[in-house]
Design an enzyme around this catalytic site. Structure first.
Site, PDB file in Angstrom:
ATOM      1  N   LYS A  10      36.604  43.639  76.617  1.00  0.00           N
ATOM      2  CA  LYS A  10      35.296  43.663  75.956  1.00  0.00           C
ATOM      3  C   LYS A  10      34.710  42.248  75.873  1.00  0.00           C
ATOM      4  CE  LYS A  10      36.526  47.782  73.212  1.00  0.00           C
ATOM      5  NZ  LYS A  10      36.541  48.394  71.853  1.00  0.00           N
ATOM      6  N   TYR A  50      30.651  55.952  75.658  1.00  0.00           N
ATOM      7  CA  TYR A  50      30.937  56.203  74.238  1.00  0.00           C
ATOM      8  C   TYR A  50      30.244  57.455  73.701  1.00  0.00           C
ATOM      9  CZ  TYR A  50      33.473  51.776  73.648  1.00  0.00           C
ATOM     10  OH  TYR A  50      34.403  50.758  73.717  1.00  0.00           O
ATOM     11  N   ASN A 117      37.774  44.308  69.158  1.00  0.00           N
ATOM     12  CA  ASN A 117      39.218  44.458  69.366  1.00  0.00           C
ATOM     13  C   ASN A 117      39.643  44.275  70.822  1.00  0.00           C
ATOM     14  OD1 ASN A 117      38.186  46.797  70.365  1.00  0.00           O
ATOM     15  ND2 ASN A 117      39.054  48.134  68.796  1.00  0.00           N
ATOM     16  N   HIS A 120      39.576  48.091  75.820  1.00  0.00           N
ATOM     17  CA  HIS A 120      39.482  49.551  75.819  1.00  0.00           C
ATOM     18  C   HIS A 120      40.494  50.083  76.816  1.00  0.00           C
ATOM     19  CE1 HIS A 120      37.886  53.645  76.262  1.00  0.00           C
ATOM     20  NE2 HIS A 120      38.110  53.464  77.554  1.00  0.00           N
ATOM     21  N   GLU A 131      35.803  58.186  82.880  1.00  0.00           N
ATOM     22  CA  GLU A 131      35.404  56.791  82.660  1.00  0.00           C
ATOM     23  C   GLU A 131      35.426  55.977  83.967  1.00  0.00           C
ATOM     24  OE1 GLU A 131      38.123  55.546  79.608  1.00  0.00           O
ATOM     25  OE2 GLU A 131      37.140  56.761  78.064  1.00  0.00           O
TER      26      GLU A 131
HETATM   27  P1  IDP Z   1      39.794  53.055  70.640  1.00  0.00           P
HETATM   28  O1  IDP Z   1      39.026  51.961  71.344  1.00  0.00           O
HETATM   29  O2  IDP Z   1      41.018  52.519  69.966  1.00  0.00           O
HETATM   30  O3  IDP Z   1      40.040  54.275  71.498  1.00  0.00           O
HETATM   31  P2  IDP Z   1      37.717  54.617  69.309  1.00  0.00           P
HETATM   32  O4  IDP Z   1      37.966  55.440  68.089  1.00  0.00           O
HETATM   33  O5  IDP Z   1      37.523  55.344  70.612  1.00  0.00           O
HETATM   34  O6  IDP Z   1      38.881  53.521  69.415  1.00  0.00           O
HETATM   35  O7  IDP Z   1      36.422  53.723  69.004  1.00  0.00           O
HETATM   36  C1  IDP Z   1      35.791  53.006  70.023  1.00  0.00           C
HETATM   37  C2  IDP Z   1      35.544  51.592  69.528  1.00  0.00           C
HETATM   38  O8  IDP Z   1      34.603  51.623  68.437  1.00  0.00           O
HETATM   39  C3  IDP Z   1      36.770  50.874  68.936  1.00  0.00           C
HETATM   40  O9  IDP Z   1      37.572  50.282  69.922  1.00  0.00           O
HETATM   41  C4  IDP Z   1      36.126  49.857  68.030  1.00  0.00           C
HETATM   42  O10 IDP Z   1      35.613  48.758  68.780  1.00  0.00           O
HETATM   43  C5  IDP Z   1      34.947  50.640  67.468  1.00  0.00           C
HETATM   44  N1  IDP Z   1      35.290  51.355  66.223  1.00  0.00           N
HETATM   45  C6  IDP Z   1      35.994  52.507  66.093  1.00  0.00           C
HETATM   46  N2  IDP Z   1      36.114  52.888  64.821  1.00  0.00           N
HETATM   47  C7  IDP Z   1      35.438  51.965  64.099  1.00  0.00           C
HETATM   48  C8  IDP Z   1      35.180  51.818  62.687  1.00  0.00           C
HETATM   49  O11 IDP Z   1      35.583  52.635  61.849  1.00  0.00           O
HETATM   50  N3  IDP Z   1      34.473  50.722  62.324  1.00  0.00           N
HETATM   51  C9  IDP Z   1      33.989  49.810  63.216  1.00  0.00           C
HETATM   52  N4  IDP Z   1      34.190  49.923  64.531  1.00  0.00           N
HETATM   53  C10 IDP Z   1      34.912  50.988  64.987  1.00  0.00           C
HETATM   54 MG    MG Z   2      38.610  55.634  72.320  1.00  0.00          MG
END
Ligand code: IDP
Ligand code: MG
Length: 137
Positions: A10, A50, A117, A120, A131
């Site tokens: 990212k 997304y 974070n 992905h 994807e």
């Molecule tokens: P993942 O990347 O671990 O699969 P997902 O639930 O698919 O997580 O969410 C996509 C991205 O959205 C996450 O990697 C993170 O950057 C962001 N995200 C997910 N949940 C939250 C939240 O509760 N608060 C803020 N950002 C979030």
């Molecule tokens: Mg995800």
């Protein structure tokens, strides 16, 4: 059958010069980089990618974040690569992601609406094929 996963580094990972460190972990684990590309994501690509998060409070901040700078997209191959990469990345929240994971070792909270974070990774074979189609056509 060997699995393929879509991995994204990212904008925070690219901005912090962690592309090499993250790819090195993936290669050292034994997975193969099948495709690799640096690009700026369009809103259209991100809306597809997304799709499942549309309407959630972090959706708009997530798209803004993902458009804030270049991304590195990769197709990573290996047996059980999808599960293995998710394990290596750790859970979404970088503050509580365990040490030893990419998010736990290299990430932290920055007090923003979206969790920055670093990476992905596809969460299932179906997601991976969908994807990879979005990012690599
Ligand atoms: P993942 O990347 O671990 O699969 P997902 O639930 O698919 O997580 O969410 C996509 C991205 O959205 C996450 O990697 C993170 O950057 C962001 N995200 C997910 N949940 C939250 C939240 O509760 N608060 C803020 N950002 C979030
Ligand atoms: Mg995800």
């Amino acid at each position: 059958m060997t699995e393929r996963s879509l991995v994204l580094i990212k904008p925070d990972g690219v901005e912090r010069n962690l592309v090499g460190a993250i790819l090195a972990r993936i290669e050292t684990k034994g997975y193969r980089i099948a495709e690799l590309q640096r690009l700026s994501a369009t809103r259209d690509i991100l809306e597809q990618h997304y799709e499942e998060h549309q309407g959630k409070p972090f959706y708009e901040p997530l798209l803004e974040f993902m458009m804030s700078g270049p991304i590195v997209a990769a197709v990573i191959e290996g047996d059980r690569a999808i599960e293995g990469l998710r394990t290596m990345m750790g859970p979404s929240d970088p503050t509580t992601a365990p040490a030893g994971t990419i998010r736990g070792d290299l990430g932290r909270d920055w007090g923003e609406k979206v969790q920055k974070n670093l990476v992905h990774g596809s969460d299932s074979p179906e997601s991976a094929e969908r994807e990879i189609g979005i990012w690599f056509g």
